[in-house]
Design an enzyme around this catalytic site. Structure first.
Site, PDB file in Angstrom:
ATOM      1  N   HIS A 133       8.221  -5.593  -1.354  1.00 25.02           N
ATOM      2  CA  HIS A 133       7.522  -6.596  -2.017  1.00 25.02           C
ATOM      3  C   HIS A 133       6.597  -5.817  -3.036  1.00 25.02           C
ATOM      4  O   HIS A 133       5.635  -6.194  -3.326  1.00 25.02           O
ATOM      5  CB  HIS A 133       6.710  -7.331  -0.967  1.00 25.02           C
ATOM      6  CG  HIS A 133       7.310  -8.081  -0.037  1.00 25.02           C
ATOM      7  ND1 HIS A 133       6.986  -8.642   1.088  1.00 25.02           N
ATOM      8  CD2 HIS A 133       8.672  -8.733  -0.123  1.00 25.02           C
ATOM      9  CE1 HIS A 133       7.956  -9.508   1.779  1.00 25.02           C
ATOM     10  NE2 HIS A 133       8.812  -9.544   1.001  1.00 25.02           N
TER      11      HIS A 133
ATOM     12  N   PRO B 206       1.076  -6.702  18.852  1.00 28.47           N
ATOM     13  CA  PRO B 206       0.210  -7.024  20.015  1.00 28.47           C
ATOM     14  C   PRO B 206       0.565  -8.656  20.318  1.00 28.47           C
ATOM     15  O   PRO B 206       0.402  -9.008  21.687  1.00 28.47           O
ATOM     16  CB  PRO B 206      -1.216  -6.961  19.459  1.00 28.47           C
ATOM     17  CG  PRO B 206      -1.032  -6.214  18.163  1.00 28.47           C
ATOM     18  CD  PRO B 206       0.395  -6.449  17.556  1.00 28.47           C
TER      19      PRO B 206
ATOM     20  N   ASP C  12       0.931  -1.260  -0.046  1.00 30.73           N
ATOM     21  CA  ASP C  12       0.174  -0.126   0.106  1.00 30.73           C
ATOM     22  C   ASP C  12       0.692   1.187  -0.064  1.00 30.73           C
ATOM     23  O   ASP C  12       2.128   1.073  -0.022  1.00 30.73           O
ATOM     24  CB  ASP C  12      -1.029  -0.159   1.254  1.00 30.73           C
ATOM     25  CG  ASP C  12      -0.181   0.093   2.543  1.00 30.73           C
ATOM     26  OD1 ASP C  12      -0.418  -0.628   3.480  1.00 30.73           O
ATOM     27  OD2 ASP C  12       0.560   0.969   2.704  1.00 30.73           O
TER      28      ASP C  12
HETATM   29  C1  BV8 Z   1      11.923 -15.739  -2.750  1.00 29.52           C
HETATM   30  C2  BV8 Z   1       3.644  -9.015  -1.904  1.00 29.52           C
HETATM   31  C3  BV8 Z   1      13.445 -17.029  -4.004  1.00 29.52           C
HETATM   32  C4  BV8 Z   1       2.617  -9.595  -2.626  1.00 29.52           C
HETATM   33  C5  BV8 Z   1       4.328 -10.723  -0.614  1.00 29.52           C
HETATM   34  C6  BV8 Z   1      13.363 -19.194   3.948  1.00 29.52           C
HETATM   35  C7  BV8 Z   1      12.620 -19.925   4.949  1.00 29.52           C
HETATM   36  C8  BV8 Z   1      11.342 -20.203   4.583  1.00 29.52           C
HETATM   37  C9  BV8 Z   1      10.886 -19.884   3.352  1.00 29.52           C
HETATM   38  C10 BV8 Z   1      11.665 -19.133   2.515  1.00 29.52           C
HETATM   39  C11 BV8 Z   1      12.788 -18.866   2.707  1.00 29.52           C
HETATM   40  N1  BV8 Z   1      13.128 -18.191   1.959  1.00 29.52           N
HETATM   41  C12 BV8 Z   1      12.142 -17.972   0.824  1.00 29.52           C
HETATM   42  C13 BV8 Z   1      11.154 -18.675   0.995  1.00 29.52           C
HETATM   43  C14 BV8 Z   1       9.639 -18.673   0.407  1.00 29.52           C
HETATM   44  C15 BV8 Z   1       8.998 -17.647   0.746  1.00 29.52           C
HETATM   45  C16 BV8 Z   1       8.673 -17.560   2.143  1.00 29.52           C
HETATM   46  O1  BV8 Z   1       9.244 -16.770   2.865  1.00 29.52           O
HETATM   47  N2  BV8 Z   1       7.835 -18.237   2.456  1.00 29.52           N
HETATM   48  C17 BV8 Z   1       7.262 -18.404   3.971  1.00 29.52           C
HETATM   49  C18 BV8 Z   1       5.854 -17.952   4.079  1.00 29.52           C
HETATM   50  C19 BV8 Z   1       7.471 -19.560   4.795  1.00 29.52           C
HETATM   51  N3  BV8 Z   1       9.415 -16.288   0.305  1.00 29.52           N
HETATM   52  C20 BV8 Z   1       9.457 -15.925  -1.043  1.00 29.52           C
HETATM   53  O2  BV8 Z   1       8.712 -16.878  -1.992  1.00 29.52           O
HETATM   54  C21 BV8 Z   1      10.260 -14.769  -1.529  1.00 29.52           C
HETATM   55  N4  BV8 Z   1      10.860 -14.998  -2.745  1.00 29.52           N
HETATM   56  O3  BV8 Z   1      12.322 -16.399  -2.008  1.00 29.52           O
HETATM   57  O4  BV8 Z   1      12.203 -16.077  -4.052  1.00 29.52           O
HETATM   58  C22 BV8 Z   1      14.108 -16.504  -5.252  1.00 29.52           C
HETATM   59  C23 BV8 Z   1      15.418 -15.932  -5.247  1.00 29.52           C
HETATM   60  C24 BV8 Z   1      15.940 -15.817  -6.281  1.00 29.52           C
HETATM   61  C25 BV8 Z   1      15.248 -16.015  -7.564  1.00 29.52           C
HETATM   62  C26 BV8 Z   1      14.071 -16.507  -7.788  1.00 29.52           C
HETATM   63  C27 BV8 Z   1      13.527 -16.784  -6.620  1.00 29.52           C
HETATM   64  C28 BV8 Z   1       9.062 -13.654  -1.810  1.00 29.52           C
HETATM   65  C29 BV8 Z   1       8.358 -13.491  -0.516  1.00 29.52           C
HETATM   66  C30 BV8 Z   1       7.320 -12.022  -0.879  1.00 29.52           C
HETATM   67  C31 BV8 Z   1       5.993 -12.487  -1.151  1.00 29.52           C
HETATM   68  N5  BV8 Z   1       5.119 -11.215  -1.395  1.00 29.52           N
HETATM   69  N6  BV8 Z   1       3.756  -9.309  -0.534  1.00 29.52           N
HETATM   70  C32 BV8 Z   1       1.058  -9.038  -2.162  1.00 29.52           C
HETATM   71  O5  BV8 Z   1       1.113  -8.455  -0.951  1.00 29.52           O
HETATM   72  O6  BV8 Z   1      -0.125  -9.782  -2.298  1.00 29.52           O
HETATM   73  S1  BV8 Z   1       4.566 -11.240   1.121  1.00 29.52           S
HETATM   74  C33 BV8 Z   1       3.520 -10.586   2.134  1.00 29.52           C
HETATM   75  O7  BV8 Z   1       3.145 -11.455   3.130  1.00 29.52           O
HETATM   76  C34 BV8 Z   1       3.443  -9.257   2.506  1.00 29.52           C
HETATM   77  O8  BV8 Z   1       4.335  -8.421   1.913  1.00 29.52           O
HETATM   78  C35 BV8 Z   1       4.362  -9.595   4.180  1.00 29.52           C
HETATM   79  O9  BV8 Z   1       5.546  -9.756   3.732  1.00 29.52           O
HETATM   80  C36 BV8 Z   1       3.762 -11.105   4.373  1.00 29.52           C
HETATM   81  C37 BV8 Z   1       2.652 -10.883   5.465  1.00 29.52           C
HETATM   82  O10 BV8 Z   1       3.374 -10.755   6.410  1.00 29.52           O
HETATM   83  P1  BV8 Z   1       3.330  -9.482   7.611  1.00 29.52           P
HETATM   84  O11 BV8 Z   1       3.422  -8.169   6.845  1.00 29.52           O
HETATM   85  O12 BV8 Z   1       4.211  -9.565   8.620  1.00 29.52           O
HETATM   86  O13 BV8 Z   1       1.817  -9.694   7.999  1.00 29.52           O
HETATM   87  P2  BV8 Z   1       0.929 -10.772   8.547  1.00 29.52           P
HETATM   88  O14 BV8 Z   1      -0.376 -10.765   8.257  1.00 29.52           O
HETATM   89  O15 BV8 Z   1       1.695 -12.051   8.280  1.00 29.52           O
HETATM   90  O16 BV8 Z   1       1.145 -10.411  10.160  1.00 29.52           O
HETATM   91  C38 BV8 Z   1       0.550  -9.260  10.539  1.00 29.52           C
HETATM   92  C39 BV8 Z   1       1.470  -8.933  12.076  1.00 29.52           C
HETATM   93  O17 BV8 Z   1       0.652  -7.772  12.640  1.00 29.52           O
HETATM   94  C40 BV8 Z   1       0.906  -9.909  13.120  1.00 29.52           C
HETATM   95  O18 BV8 Z   1       2.153 -10.584  13.726  1.00 29.52           O
HETATM   96  C41 BV8 Z   1       0.019  -9.349  13.885  1.00 29.52           C
HETATM   97  O19 BV8 Z   1       0.191  -9.782  15.376  1.00 29.52           O
HETATM   98  C42 BV8 Z   1       0.662  -7.866  13.567  1.00 29.52           C
HETATM   99  N7  BV8 Z   1      -0.500  -7.137  14.037  1.00 29.52           N
HETATM  100  C43 BV8 Z   1      -1.985  -7.133  13.823  1.00 29.52           C
HETATM  101  N8  BV8 Z   1      -2.478  -5.920  14.182  1.00 29.52           N
HETATM  102  C44 BV8 Z   1      -1.510  -4.941  14.509  1.00 29.52           C
HETATM  103  C45 BV8 Z   1      -0.231  -5.564  14.379  1.00 29.52           C
HETATM  104  N9  BV8 Z   1       0.758  -5.036  14.715  1.00 29.52           N
HETATM  105  C46 BV8 Z   1       0.771  -3.965  15.199  1.00 29.52           C
HETATM  106  N10 BV8 Z   1      -0.436  -3.008  15.322  1.00 29.52           N
HETATM  107  C47 BV8 Z   1      -1.721  -3.553  14.795  1.00 29.52           C
HETATM  108  N11 BV8 Z   1      -2.658  -2.838  14.977  1.00 29.52           N
END
Ligand code: BV8
Ligand code: ZN
Length: 258
Positions: free
Chosen positions: A121, A223, A106
Site C-alpha cells: 500500500h 490478540p 511506515d
Molecule cells: C482496489 C494505504 C481496485 C493508505 C490502505 C473485495 C471485497 C471487498 C472490498 C474490496 C474487494 N476488492 C477491493 C475492495 C475495495 C477495497 C477494500 O478492500 N475495502 C474493504 C475495506 C472492504 N480495496 C481497495 O480499494 C484497494 N484497491 O481494490 O482497487 C482497482 C483495481 C484495478 C484498477 C483500479 C482500481 C486498495 C486498498 C488499499 C487502501 N490503502 N492503506 C493509508 O495508509 O492511508 S489500506 C489500510 O487499511 C492499511 O494499509 C491496511 O491495509 C488496512 C488496515 O488494515 P490492517 O493493517 O489490518 O489494520 P486494522 O487497523 O484494520 O487492524 C489491526 C489489526 O491488528 C486488528 O485485527 C487488531 O486486532 C490487531 N492488533 C492490534 N494491536 C495488535 C494487533 N495485532 C498484533 N499485535 C498488536 N499489538
C-alpha cells in the site's frame, strides 16, 4: 514474562524453509502508531480513515488530507521499531529467501533491519505529483501538533500540480510489481505468518488465503479473532511484540530482546 508459544508453532517455524510474513497495522501498534481500527483523533476525529484515504477526499480538501499524512509521518518519525519488527528481521536473517509483505506505510520494518519488505500500500516517504506522477522531495518533517492541522501540499516542480502521498488509496490499484511479488511468494511458501492484520482490506487479505489454498501452513498472530482464523492452522492470541520474539526463541532457542 514472555508469551507461552505452543510447541507445534515453534516446530512449524523451525521446520519451515520458504517463509512469508504478512503484516498489518497491529505490528506497529506497540510502537505507538495508531491502527486503522483506532478512532482518529484531533482534527480528523469526525472522519473515518477509510474515507480520508481516498482520491476523492484529497480532491475535496487537499490541505486536510496532506495534513493528515504529515501528522502520520511525524508520528512514525518519533516511533521506534518494536520487538515484533525485530523478530521479523531475525526470521529473515535466519531463513534466507523469507519475504516480508506489509500493508503498512511506515518504515519500521526497514528500521528494524528488514532488507526489502514489499509495501503493498505504498509508503509515507515516497510522495509524487498528483498530476504527472513525478517523484517529489519530502519537506522536512515538522513536529505536527498533536491535534493535527491543515497543511497545503507542496506543488510539483514540473507541472505545479499538488504533490500527493505515495500511498495506495481506497479504489486505487496496488503497485503491480509489489502485488505480483507477494502473490508469487505466497504461492510458493511452506509457512505464512500473518501478524496484526484484520484481514478486511483486499486484495491484501487474499495473500494468506492464496498460501493456504496452495498447501502452506498459516500461523496468525493477533490478540483478536479475524476472518483469517478460517485459514490459520495456529492462532497465537497476543500482541506481536510479545508473541513473535517468543515464537522465534521457541523455534531456534536464541533469545530475542523482549
Ligand atoms: C482496489 C494505504 C481496485 C493508505 C490502505 C473485495 C471485497 C471487498 C472490498 C474490496 C474487494 N476488492 C477491493 C475492495 C475495495 C477495497 C477494500 O478492500 N475495502 C474493504 C475495506 C472492504 N480495496 C481497495 O480499494 C484497494 N484497491 O481494490 O482497487 C482497482 C483495481 C484495478 C484498477 C483500479 C482500481 C486498495 C486498498 C488499499 C487502501 N490503502 N492503506 C493509508 O495508509 O492511508 S489500506 C489500510 O487499511 C492499511 O494499509 C491496511 O491495509 C488496512 C488496515 O488494515 P490492517 O493493517 O489490518 O489494520 P486494522 O487497523 O484494520 O487492524 C489491526 C489489526 O491488528 C486488528 O485485527 C487488531 O486486532 C490487531 N492488533 C492490534 N494491536 C495488535 C494487533 N495485532 C498484533 N499485535 C498488536 N499489538
Ligand atoms: Zn507534476
Amino acid at each position: 514474562m514472555g508469551h507461552v508459544v505452543p510447541p507445534e508453532a515453534a516446530a512449524l517455524l523451525e521446520r519451515a524453509r520458504r517463509i512469508v510474513v504478512v503484516t498489518g497495522a497491529g505490528i506497529s501498534a506497540e510502537s505507538g502508531v495508531p491502527t486503522f481500527r483506532d478512532a482518529l483523533t484531533g482534527l480528523w476525529q469526525r472522519f473515518d480513515a477509510q474515507a480520508l484515504a481516498t482520491p476523492q477526499a484529497f480532491e475535496d480538501d487537499p490541505d486536510l488530507v496532506w495534513g493528515w499524512y504529515e501528522w502520520r509521518r511525524s508520528a512514525v518519525r518519533r516511533a521506534r521499531p518494536n520487538a515484533g519488527h525485530a523478530a521479523v528481521a531475525a526470521i529473515e536473517a535466519r531463513v534466507p529467501g523469507t519475504v516480508v509483505v506489509t500493508q503498512n506505510v511506515d518504515d519500521l520494518h526497514e528500521r528494524a533491519g528488514s532488507t526489502d519488505p514489499v509495501h503493498l500500500h505504498g509508503s509515507l516517504f515516497a510522495p509524487r505529483c498528483s498530476g504527472c506522477s513525478r517523484p517529489a522531495s519530502l519537506p522536512d518533517v515538522a513536529d505536527e501538533p498533536a491535534g493535527g492541522r491543515r497543511v497545503p501540499p507542496p506543488r510539483c516542480a514540473a507541472c505545479a500540480a499538488p504533490v500527493r502521498p505515495g500511498v495506495v488509496w481506497f479504489g486505487e490499484a496496488l503497485p503491480q510489481a509489489a502485488l505480483d511479488r507477494a502473490v508469487e511468494a505466497a504461492a510458493s511458501c511452506d509457512l505464512l505468518v500473518t501478524v496484526g492484520t484484520s484481514g478486511l482490506v483486499y486484495p491484501a487479505a487474499e495473500i494468506p488465503q492464496v498460501a493456504a489454498r496452495l498447501g502452506a501452513t498459516v500461523i496468525q498472530v493477533n490478540p483478536d479473532e479475524t476472518p483469517l482464523d478460517a485459514v490459520a492452522e495456529v492462532n497465537l492470541r497476543g500482541p506481536a511484540a510479545r508473541v513473535l520474539p517468543a515464537l522465534v526463541a521457541a523455534a531456534w532457542g536464541d533469545t530475542m530482546p523482549t
